[in-house]
Design a protein around this motif. Structure first.
Motif, PDB file in Angstrom:
ATOM      1  N   GLY A  52      59.115  47.207  32.691  1.00 30.06           N
ATOM      2  CA  GLY A  52      58.825  46.185  31.710  1.00 30.06           C
ATOM      3  C   GLY A  52      58.043  46.833  30.591  1.00 30.06           C
ATOM      4  O   GLY A  52      57.952  48.056  30.486  1.00 30.06           O
TER       5      GLY A  52
ATOM      6  N   VAL B 157      58.708  45.954  36.407  1.00 26.26           N
ATOM      7  CA  VAL B 157      58.595  44.499  36.446  1.00 26.26           C
ATOM      8  C   VAL B 157      58.308  44.034  37.874  1.00 26.26           C
ATOM      9  O   VAL B 157      58.952  44.481  38.836  1.00 26.26           O
TER      10      VAL B 157
ATOM     11  N   CYS C   4      52.994  38.221  38.899  1.00 24.01           N
ATOM     12  CA  CYS C   4      52.995  37.623  37.564  1.00 24.01           C
ATOM     13  C   CYS C   4      51.722  38.078  36.838  1.00 24.01           C
ATOM     14  O   CYS C   4      50.604  37.768  37.276  1.00 24.01           O
ATOM     15  N   GLU C   5      51.876  38.778  35.729  1.00 25.21           N
ATOM     16  CA  GLU C   5      50.694  39.215  34.983  1.00 25.21           C
ATOM     17  C   GLU C   5      50.063  38.048  34.233  1.00 25.21           C
ATOM     18  O   GLU C   5      48.843  37.928  34.131  1.00 25.21           O
TER      19      GLU C   5
ATOM     20  N   CYS D  21      61.185  29.594  35.171  1.00 23.29           N
ATOM     21  CA  CYS D  21      60.002  30.429  34.955  1.00 23.29           C
ATOM     22  C   CYS D  21      58.859  29.949  35.842  1.00 23.29           C
ATOM     23  O   CYS D  21      58.183  28.962  35.524  1.00 23.29           O
TER      24      CYS D  21
ATOM     25  N   CYS E 247      56.365  32.139  36.713  1.00 22.78           N
ATOM     26  CA  CYS E 247      55.210  32.761  36.069  1.00 22.78           C
ATOM     27  C   CYS E 247      55.071  32.123  34.690  1.00 22.78           C
ATOM     28  O   CYS E 247      56.076  31.887  34.005  1.00 22.78           O
TER      29      CYS E 247
ATOM     30  N   ASP F 221      54.133  33.466  32.078  1.00 24.99           N
ATOM     31  CA  ASP F 221      54.635  34.392  31.055  1.00 24.99           C
ATOM     32  C   ASP F 221      56.133  34.648  31.203  1.00 24.99           C
ATOM     33  O   ASP F 221      56.710  35.465  30.489  1.00 24.99           O
TER      34      ASP F 221
ATOM     35  N   SER G 183      57.749  36.254  33.321  1.00 22.11           N
ATOM     36  CA  SER G 183      58.147  37.614  33.690  1.00 22.11           C
ATOM     37  C   SER G 183      59.047  37.638  34.919  1.00 22.11           C
ATOM     38  O   SER G 183      59.787  38.614  35.126  1.00 22.11           O
ATOM     39  N   ASP G 184      59.029  36.595  35.722  1.00 23.15           N
ATOM     40  CA  ASP G 184      59.914  36.550  36.898  1.00 23.15           C
ATOM     41  C   ASP G 184      61.373  36.359  36.513  1.00 23.15           C
ATOM     42  O   ASP G 184      62.271  36.525  37.346  1.00 23.15           O
TER      43      ASP G 184
ATOM     44  N   LEU H 195      62.518  37.922  33.607  1.00 24.06           N
ATOM     45  CA  LEU H 195      62.726  38.946  32.582  1.00 24.06           C
ATOM     46  C   LEU H 195      64.054  39.673  32.766  1.00 24.06           C
ATOM     47  O   LEU H 195      64.722  40.058  31.793  1.00 24.06           O
TER      48      LEU H 195
END
Length: 651
Positions: free
Chosen positions: A22, A27, A88-89, A108, A110, A112, A114-115, A117
């Motif tokens: 990522g 990721v 998840c950041e 989604c 997360c 953000d 990111s899951d 992405l």
């Protein structure tokens, strides 16, 4: 909340160049573990669970599961649940882990996103964004810290009003020793006073001396206990008759339940043939007991202390005989009543256990429920058999009164020849005569003896209380109780808090260091003991569990906040990301045991959890298993004094 249709094209170019990494690494992997995914110099990478399995670095997060442990696909969900949890950041919000089952599903999870992405089929649900969740969390945090502050202020006020001192084994032992010495001294003084008083009475008032040797106060206490059982038998009988009469009146006459119909007929026949002959009235029994206690505790002592009566000897003797016969007769009659009780119980027991539940007849259901309460209240009802020593004491007292009655009535008999209508009536002449006789009773000495008797009783009660405190302290220290636990127990003892609240169809009364009672909210308000206080602890694990439940219930509708505060673990448990907020509760847990026995079940018991609040309120009570209750209370006593908020720290 933002809901939108996001297609693969929006992410396409980025995703194609980021199958392995990522913007800040691989990721789905936290920064602390990114080093595990650094390729070897030859561009290869070894599976984390089995270093013998080597793949191309480009195969990490390519959507194909190559490693048995799924470690090559932390960010795609391709390996399913065997892959490590997705990290998840979450940018502005709190980082967390989610299950691989939620990765790449188009939603989604997360904040953000990111899951999703590396999702090829596009994202169709965006959810609440990180900066909005941060605002909700800050509001939540502010409210929780404010609640703790208010609760803590109330706790400090309680402590100021009820200062506590922590007791030690040595201190309690010294108190017991000192009180025991005082008791021994006072008992010696009391014994010498009684002996001196008796010697005076022997000479000056032999009749009163003989009377006091009969210990009528002990006879009165024993009669009170035994006739209390007689009254209980009467109430049990009345209760059963009331239940059956209500059943006859309220159940459906057309009910096709053979069990109920046969038992109703059996009761009606038995009532007509036998119950009409039974005389049983608990109110009348209670009134007669009160009159008997007046006779023993007031009338007889006054009669023999004054040494004369305005009643003739036959009256005094007749009353003594009547009292004796009344007590013996009431006890003997319980045999007849208990036999009827057993017959009525068998009828109701058959109805309660075997009636047809499919008919849903309200009259029958009410009778079954009422019988359940009856069996809890009157678990054992037996024939009252007077102890032989009480029978002997009653006979000795009757014999004494019969013998002395002529002497008591002699003076009044001579006065009866006077003209009652004369200038001086009989009662006035008696009063004058009393004023002329020597003061045989020595009232000052008697009052002194009574004062010392009361003091001795008080010392005994204090010693018993200190011994109980010492036993509890030894148990606490043997279980590793710390100073906070001891301070909490001491504060509860000093404040002696009690709360009461109606929930559902019951009224609950809770004494923190006493009992929990459950009382019906209507009818005869039948009372049940759920349990008596047995132990106290500060349970941090329970505090954490209860706080998780509290957050789920109280903040579940707040912009998906609760679901984003949960971090999933590999062992299918959940961690919450609210830091140490649960520690604003001190974990106060109270155990109550040995309550009333359930119908065909164990004795009742309860665990009480006290949550920090500036209020004092019973919030919830549930029966978690048969006759075992879970109680939740809000109180300043549940607030931690040394709580300092420590936020969640990302890995």
């Amino acid at each position: 909340m933002v809901i939108g249709q996001l297609h693969y094209g929006l992410f396409g170019l980025y995703a194609l160049s980021s199958l392995v990494k990522g913007s800040e690494g691989v990721v789905g992997v936290p920064e602390s573990k990114q080093s595990l995914y650094v390729p070897r110099d030859d561009g290869k990478w070894a599976c984390l669970g089995d270093a013998s399995i080597v793949i191309e670095a480009s195969q990490v997060n390519d959507g194909i599961c190559d490693c048995p442990d799924g470690s090559d696909e932390p960010g795609t969900g391709a390996c399913g649940m065997k892959a490590p949890q997705f990290y998840c950041e979450n940018g502005d919000f709190l980082p967390r882990y989610i299950s691989q089952s939620k990765v790449g599903d188009g939603v989604c999870d997360c904040c953000d996103c990111s899951d999703e992405l590396l999702t090829k089929d596009g994202v169709f649900y965006r959810g609440t964004q990180c900066h909005d969740l941060r605002a909700s969390f800050d509001k939540f945090l502010s409210q929780e810290l404010k609640n703790h502050h208010h609760g803590l202020q109330k706790l400090l006020q309680l402590k100021a009003k009820s200062p506590v001192s922590i007791k030690t084994q040595e201190g309690l032992s010294q108190e017991i020793k000192s009180l025991s010495e005082q008791l021994s001294n006072n008992e010696r003084i009391l014994a010498s006073e009684k002996l001196a008083h008796a010697e005076i009475l022997k000479t000056e008032n032999p009749m009163l001396y003989e009377f006091e040797q009969l210990h009528v106060d002990s006879i009165a206490a024993a009669v009170n206990d035994q006739l209390g059982e007689v009254i209980r038998v009467s109430k049990a009988y009345e209760n059963l008759v009331g239940i059956l009469d209500a059943l006859v009146k309220n159940y459906s006459n057309h009910l096709m339940d053979l069990v109920v119909n046969e038992n109703v007929k059996k009761y009606q026949f038995y009532k007509q043939k036998n119950l009409s002959k039974i005389t049983c009235n608990s109110e009348n029994d209670n009134e007669q007991l009160e009159q008997l206690l007046v006779y023993f505790q007031n009338e007889l002592p006054e009669l023999f202390s004054k040494g004369l009566s305005d009643k003739p000897a036959k009256y005094i003797q007749g009353k003594a005989t009547f009292v004796d016969m009344l007590i013996l007769g009431k006890a003997e009659y319980t045999e007849v009543v208990v036999d009827a009780i057993n017959r009525l119980r068998s009828i109701l027991k058959d109805v309660a256990e075997n009636y047809n539940r499919n008919y849903q007849d309200q009259g029958v259901k009410q009778a079954a429920e009422a019988f359940k309460h009856y069996t809890e209240k009157f678990a054992n009802v037996d024939v009252v058999r007077l102890p032989q020593d009480l029978v002997g004491d009653l006979d000795s007292l009757k014999t004494f009164v019969m013998k002395k009655a002529p002497e008591l009535a002699t003076s009044s008999s001579s006065l009866e020849t006077q003209d009652e209508d004369g200038p001086m009536g009989i009662m006035q002449q008696i009063q004058n005569w009393i004023g002329e006789v020597p003061n045989f009773f020595k009232p000052n000495m008697r009052r002194q003896i009574e004062k010392h008797e009361q003091h001795v009783r008080s010392l005994k009660a204090q010693i018993a209380a200190r011994r109980k405190d010492l036993t509890n302290l030894i148990e606490q220290e043997s279980s590793g109780a710390d100073e906070r636990t001891k301070h909490t127990k001491a504060l509860i003892d000093s404040t002696n808090m009690y709360l009461e609240k109606a929930l559902d169809s019951y009224i609950y009364g809770i004494q923190y260091n006493g009992q929990i009672l459950q009382k019906e909210n209507s009818g005869d308000q039948h009372s049940v003991l759920i349990g008596g206080f047995s132990s106290l602890r500060l349970n941090e694990e329970l505090a954490k569990l209860k706080y998780k439940e509290y957050v789920r219930i109280n903040y579940s509708g707040d912009d998906e906040l609760v679901q984003h505060l949960i971090s999933e673990t590999t062992d299918e448990k959940e961690d919450y990301l609210f830091g140490n907020l649960y520690q604003l509760n001190n974990g106060l847990q109270l155990e109550f045991n040995n309550g009333d026995k359930c119908w065909n079940g164990p004795r009742r018991s309860a665990t009480v959890f006290v949550q920090c609040s500036d209020k004092q309120e019973l919030k919830k009570i549930t029966e978690t298993s048969r006759c075992r209750y879970s109680v939740e209370i809000e109180s300043p006593l549940g607030c931690s004094e040394d709580f300092i908020y420590q936020p969640f720290k990302a890995e």
